[in-house]
Design an enzyme around this catalytic site. Structure first.
Site, PDB file in Angstrom:
ATOM      1  N   ASN A   1      -5.577   2.415 -12.616  1.00 40.77           N
ATOM      2  CA  ASN A   1      -4.585   1.472 -12.103  1.00 40.77           C
ATOM      3  C   ASN A   1      -3.190   2.049 -12.337  1.00 40.77           C
ATOM      4  O   ASN A   1      -2.997   2.857 -13.243  1.00 40.77           O
ATOM      5  CB  ASN A   1      -4.707   0.141 -12.855  1.00 40.77           C
ATOM      6  CG  ASN A   1      -3.721  -0.895 -12.366  1.00 40.77           C
ATOM      7  OD1 ASN A   1      -3.495  -1.030 -11.155  1.00 40.77           O
ATOM      8  ND2 ASN A   1      -3.108  -1.629 -13.276  1.00 40.77           N
TER       9      ASN A   1
ATOM     10  N   HIS B   1       0.768   0.718 -13.066  1.00 41.10           N
ATOM     11  CA  HIS B   1       1.541  -0.476 -13.444  1.00 41.10           C
ATOM     12  C   HIS B   1       3.027  -0.114 -13.532  1.00 41.10           C
ATOM     13  O   HIS B   1       3.369   0.920 -14.099  1.00 41.10           O
ATOM     14  CB  HIS B   1       1.039  -1.011 -14.793  1.00 41.10           C
ATOM     15  CG  HIS B   1       1.757  -2.244 -15.215  1.00 41.10           C
ATOM     16  ND1 HIS B   1       1.522  -3.466 -14.620  1.00 41.10           N
ATOM     17  CD2 HIS B   1       2.743  -2.444 -16.118  1.00 41.10           C
ATOM     18  CE1 HIS B   1       2.334  -4.369 -15.157  1.00 41.10           C
ATOM     19  NE2 HIS B   1       3.085  -3.769 -16.067  1.00 41.10           N
TER      20      HIS B   1
ATOM     21  N   MET C   1      -3.893  -6.924  -7.023  1.00 38.58           N
ATOM     22  CA  MET C   1      -3.281  -7.901  -7.912  1.00 38.58           C
ATOM     23  C   MET C   1      -4.287  -8.858  -8.553  1.00 38.58           C
ATOM     24  O   MET C   1      -4.109 -10.079  -8.495  1.00 38.58           O
ATOM     25  CB  MET C   1      -2.194  -8.673  -7.147  1.00 38.58           C
ATOM     26  CG  MET C   1      -1.057  -7.778  -6.711  1.00 38.58           C
ATOM     27  SD  MET C   1      -0.427  -6.793  -8.089  1.00 38.58           S
ATOM     28  CE  MET C   1       1.186  -6.380  -7.512  1.00 38.58           C
ATOM     29  N   ARG C   2      -5.334  -8.301  -9.147  1.00 36.71           N
ATOM     30  CA  ARG C   2      -6.330  -9.139  -9.819  1.00 36.71           C
ATOM     31  C   ARG C   2      -6.819  -8.445 -11.079  1.00 36.71           C
ATOM     32  O   ARG C   2      -6.821  -7.206 -11.120  1.00 36.71           O
ATOM     33  CB  ARG C   2      -7.561  -9.342  -8.923  1.00 36.71           C
ATOM     34  CG  ARG C   2      -7.271 -10.153  -7.737  1.00 36.71           C
ATOM     35  CD  ARG C   2      -8.466 -10.310  -6.820  1.00 36.71           C
ATOM     36  NE  ARG C   2      -7.999 -11.038  -5.664  1.00 36.71           N
ATOM     37  CZ  ARG C   2      -7.871 -12.361  -5.626  1.00 36.71           C
ATOM     38  NH1 ARG C   2      -8.254 -13.094  -6.649  1.00 36.71           N
ATOM     39  NH2 ARG C   2      -7.363 -12.959  -4.561  1.00 36.71           N
TER      40      ARG C   2
ATOM     41  N   GLY D   1       0.781  -1.238   0.000  1.00 32.15           N
ATOM     42  CA  GLY D   1       0.000   0.000   0.000  1.00 32.15           C
ATOM     43  C   GLY D   1       0.806   1.278   0.000  1.00 32.15           C
ATOM     44  O   GLY D   1       0.327   2.317   0.476  1.00 32.15           O
ATOM     45  N   SER D   2       2.028   1.252  -0.571  1.00 28.20           N
ATOM     46  CA  SER D   2       2.790   2.514  -0.586  1.00 28.20           C
ATOM     47  C   SER D   2       2.153   3.521  -1.551  1.00 28.20           C
ATOM     48  O   SER D   2       2.235   4.730  -1.321  1.00 28.20           O
ATOM     49  CB  SER D   2       4.261   2.266  -0.921  1.00 28.20           C
ATOM     50  OG  SER D   2       4.426   1.932  -2.271  1.00 28.20           O
ATOM     51  N   ASN D   3       1.531   3.045  -2.600  1.00 28.88           N
ATOM     52  CA  ASN D   3       0.819   3.992  -3.487  1.00 28.88           C
ATOM     53  C   ASN D   3      -0.407   4.578  -2.786  1.00 28.88           C
ATOM     54  O   ASN D   3      -0.698   5.766  -2.921  1.00 28.88           O
ATOM     55  CB  ASN D   3       0.419   3.307  -4.798  1.00 28.88           C
ATOM     56  CG  ASN D   3       1.568   3.294  -5.793  1.00 28.88           C
ATOM     57  OD1 ASN D   3       1.952   4.337  -6.326  1.00 28.88           O
ATOM     58  ND2 ASN D   3       2.144   2.124  -6.021  1.00 28.88           N
TER      59      ASN D   3
HETATM   60  C1  GAR Z   1       3.447  -1.209  -7.341  1.00 25.94           C
HETATM   61  O1  GAR Z   1       4.746  -1.219  -7.864  1.00 25.94           O
HETATM   62  C2  GAR Z   1       2.421  -1.262  -8.453  1.00 25.94           C
HETATM   63  O2  GAR Z   1       2.829  -0.550  -9.599  1.00 25.94           O
HETATM   64  C3  GAR Z   1       2.374  -2.743  -8.729  1.00 25.94           C
HETATM   65  O3  GAR Z   1       2.422  -3.333  -7.478  1.00 25.94           O
HETATM   66  C4  GAR Z   1       3.137  -2.496  -6.582  1.00 25.94           C
HETATM   67  C5  GAR Z   1       2.262  -2.240  -5.385  1.00 25.94           C
HETATM   68  O4  GAR Z   1       2.984  -1.539  -4.420  1.00 25.94           O
HETATM   69  N1  GAR Z   1       1.183  -3.098  -9.433  1.00 25.94           N
HETATM   70  C6  GAR Z   1       1.151  -4.064 -10.354  1.00 25.94           C
HETATM   71  O5  GAR Z   1       2.112  -4.739 -10.645  1.00 25.94           O
HETATM   72  C7  GAR Z   1      -0.191  -4.249 -11.024  1.00 25.94           C
HETATM   73  N2  GAR Z   1      -0.059  -5.074 -12.187  1.00 25.94           N
HETATM   74  P1  GAR Z   1       2.242  -0.810  -3.231  1.00 25.94           P
HETATM   75  O6  GAR Z   1       1.318  -1.862  -2.598  1.00 25.94           O
HETATM   76  O7  GAR Z   1       3.338  -0.416  -2.300  1.00 25.94           O
HETATM   77  O8  GAR Z   1       1.481   0.350  -3.784  1.00 25.94           O
END
Ligand code: GAR
Length: 211
Positions: free
Chosen positions: A102, A104, A85-86, A7-9
């Protein structure tokens, strides 16, 4: 907000709101994973959170119907996937047309799916980055809103590249949401037009190109 992990985003969006860089309110965090650290972040910031686990539903459709219902109940204007992740189900997509975003960790359409950073390192590209896009029924195929690029070095690993890309994810995701909240994103087929955009609002290259 939908998240499956760290969840850093999610945190970068909370921070942008708290720093007044983004005028928005996070109404709900939904996670599909009971050990997602995103839940701790929601608690810390008094954001309502719900755990909705696919295994508790008899079908994928039922799972997405439940998510859709909860989001509609709270009248959310935008659904933000932050490390969810779905592949999103049709029920949810149809309920929020051009209202699901989203992020990516690659420059789409290159390296969709899982481990975008590892795919980039293994392929040997010299530039990679991240992409914010609207979500359609495909895997990372929806219209692109914003991208940011970073160099890939010969000794990069999945981890070092991920770290470099993540810094930019945290910049462009709140930025893309800000543009949405200002009503400045216009989807024309595959192309997202940013109304009255400054050059810096389309893409970001780090380190900046010299002018
Ligand atoms: C992030 O790097 C995001 O871009 C990626 O998962 C990570 C989640 O990090 N998403 C994908 O790969 C989607 N296909 P976070 O939980 O720290 O935000």
């Amino acid at each position: 907000m939908l998240a499956s992990g760290r969840g850093s985003n999610f945190q970068s969006i909370i921070d942008a709101i708290n720093n007044k860089n983004l005028k928005a309110q996070i109404l709900l965090l939904i996670t599909d994973n009971p050990s997602a650290y995103a839940i701790e972040r929601a608690k810390k910031h008094d954001i309502e959170h719900l755990l909705i686990r696919p295994k508790e539903y008899s079908s994928r459709d039922d799972f997405y119907r439940k998510i859709t219902e909860e989001l509609q109940k709270r009248d959310v204007g935008l659904v933000v996937l932050a490390g969810f992740m779905r592949i999103v189900g049709k029920t949810l997509i149809d309920a929020f047309p051009d209202k699901i975003m989203n992020i990516h960790p690659a420059l789409l359409p290159s390296f969709p799916g899982l481990h975008g950073q590892k795919q980039a390192v293994e392929y040997g590209v010299k530039i990679s980055g991240c992409t914010v896009h609207f979500v359609d029924e495909g895997m990372d195929t929806g219209p692109i809103i914003m991208q940011a690029a970073v160099p890939v070095y010969h000794d990069d690993t999945e981890d070092t590249l991920s770290e470099r890309i993540l810094k930019l994810e945290h910049k462009i995701y709140p930025e893309a949401i800000r543009l949405f909240s200002e009503g400045r994103l216009e989807v024309q087929g595959r192309v997202v037009k940013i109304k009255d955009s400054l050059p810096s609002e389309n893409s970001l290259v780090n380190p900046p190109l010299e002018t």
